[in-house]
Scaffold this active site. Structure first.
Site: not given
Ligand code: ADP
Length: 352
Positions: A85-86, A130, A179, A238
């Site tokens: 997302k980032t 975020d 999330t 990640r």
């Protein structure tokens, strides 16, 4: 940290110390540092692997905005941690040739924090927030007019002396990441013109991400090694990149090499107590406890108490993967191992 003892049966699930989990999709400290070479963020949609539908949707939306010389519509991205997302927020700003300013909702405590962020924006820039579901109500309400009309209405002074002041803002794009989509209030959700889910990645996509990153850090990775790493990465870039970095550490320190074979990957993961299914000791302790409970459906709180862990951590970071690989089911009466899960953990007896 306190030693938490469960005292159940013959096995002791006590933890001396909570370790950072390599297979946890949340950010760990080494990934937080700015300008971190260990974080390879794709800088364009082309470099962003996977999420094909989302990318083609964004491609059209970005090109249309550039054509109309307007900022991109406010965009909400939702999905598990570590799915990109980032990175997407950065690359959207990059594609629009604008800066991306980053903030995290829990750090925006007072109204003046969000006002400061908004006033610092320039025309067309991206503001990325975020964990946007964690904004407090006052901040959220200030955002409504900022998002809709590019203005903020501030009340200054108190009681009779109170005055209302409107400040116009440059047109900007808010990119919110969460999330927990369900925790976002309807008025906030409705103000996003684009709302997109980020899905878990396939093995092939993760392998590609691993290969690209290994080139960047000068590792020579065998094909089978990269595929096996992809398979245990829980669908999450990640985790894939973190495992690769740990394998690199092992290769360079223990074997003094930059050539990563499948055999080396196995040994490295073994030294980190990650097994061939990508399960770490916490996953196995979780399964071991259920197995030892004679396969009676067990409530999450009991499991959490026995393992000395936080129930929401188990619910969001341990269970989804065990369910995904068919080792666990959630029933109305509690958690149960499946026959495959039971067989698997039986084969691991006493081997955390
Ligand atoms: P999130 O914001 O969803 O938690 P991030 O954007 O921080 O996830 O991504 C975590 C890591 O994975 C970063 O190092 C990022 O560069 C990498 N990554 C995520 N998605 C992709 C992708 N599709 N292609 C390449 N790398 C990715």
């Amino acid at each position: 940290m306190a030693i938490i003892s469960s005292n159940i049966g013959d096995n002791d699930f006590s933890f001396q110390k909570k370790e950072l989990r390599l297979v946890d999709s949340k950010v760990i400290p080494e990934e937080k540092r700015k300008n971190n070479l260990n974080i390879a963020r794709p800088s364009s949609l082309k470099e962003f692997i996977g999420q094909e539908q989302l990318k083609s949707y964004l491609r059209i939306a970005i090109d249309a905005s550039i054509y109309r010389k307007e900022p991109l519509e406010h965009t909400l991205l939702y999905g598990q941690p570590g799915l990109g997302k980032t990175s997407l927020a950065f690359l959207i700003a990059n594609e629009m040739n604008k800066k991306c300013r980053i903030a995290s909702a829990p750090a925006i405590e007072r109204p003046r924090d969000i006002v400061g962020l908004l006033l610092g924006l320039k025309e067309g820039e991206v503001l990325f927030i975020d964990e946007i579901h964690r904004l407090n109500r006052l901040t959220e309400e200030l955002l409504y007019s900022a998002m809709e009309d590019f203005r903020i209405d501030l009340t200054m002074g108190a009681n009779r002396g109170a005055r209302c002041r409107t400040i116009n803002l440059p047109r900007f794009t808010l990119i919110g990441a969460t999330t927990k989509l369900a925790s976002i209030s309807a008025p906030l959700r409705d103000r996003f013109g684009i709302s997109q889910k980020i899905e878990f990645y396939t093995y092939d996509e993760l392998q590609q991400i691993i290969i690209n990153f290994s080139r960047l850090i000068n590792l020579n990775l065998e094909n089978e090694a990269s595929y096996n790493l992809a398979k245990i990465s829980r669908g999450t870039p990640r985790i894939a990149l973190r495992l690769l970095r740990r394998v690199r550490d092992y290769a360079q320190v223990v074997k003094q090499t930059n050539v990563i074979s499948n055999y080396l990957v196995k040994n490295a993961l073994n030294s980190y107590h990650i097994d061939e299914k990508g399960l770490d000791s916490l996953d196995r302790q979780y399964m071991f406890f259920l197995n030892q409970n004679n396969n009676i459906p067990t409530g999450l709180d009991s499991i959490a108490a026995a393992l000395g862990d936080d129930s929401s951590m188990l619910e969001f970071l341990v269970e989804p993967y065990l369910i995904k690989i068919g080792f666990l089911t959630r029933t109305p009466r509690g958690r149960l191992l499946t026959a495959t899960g039971k067989k698997y953990i039986d084969s691991k007896n006493d081997n955390f």
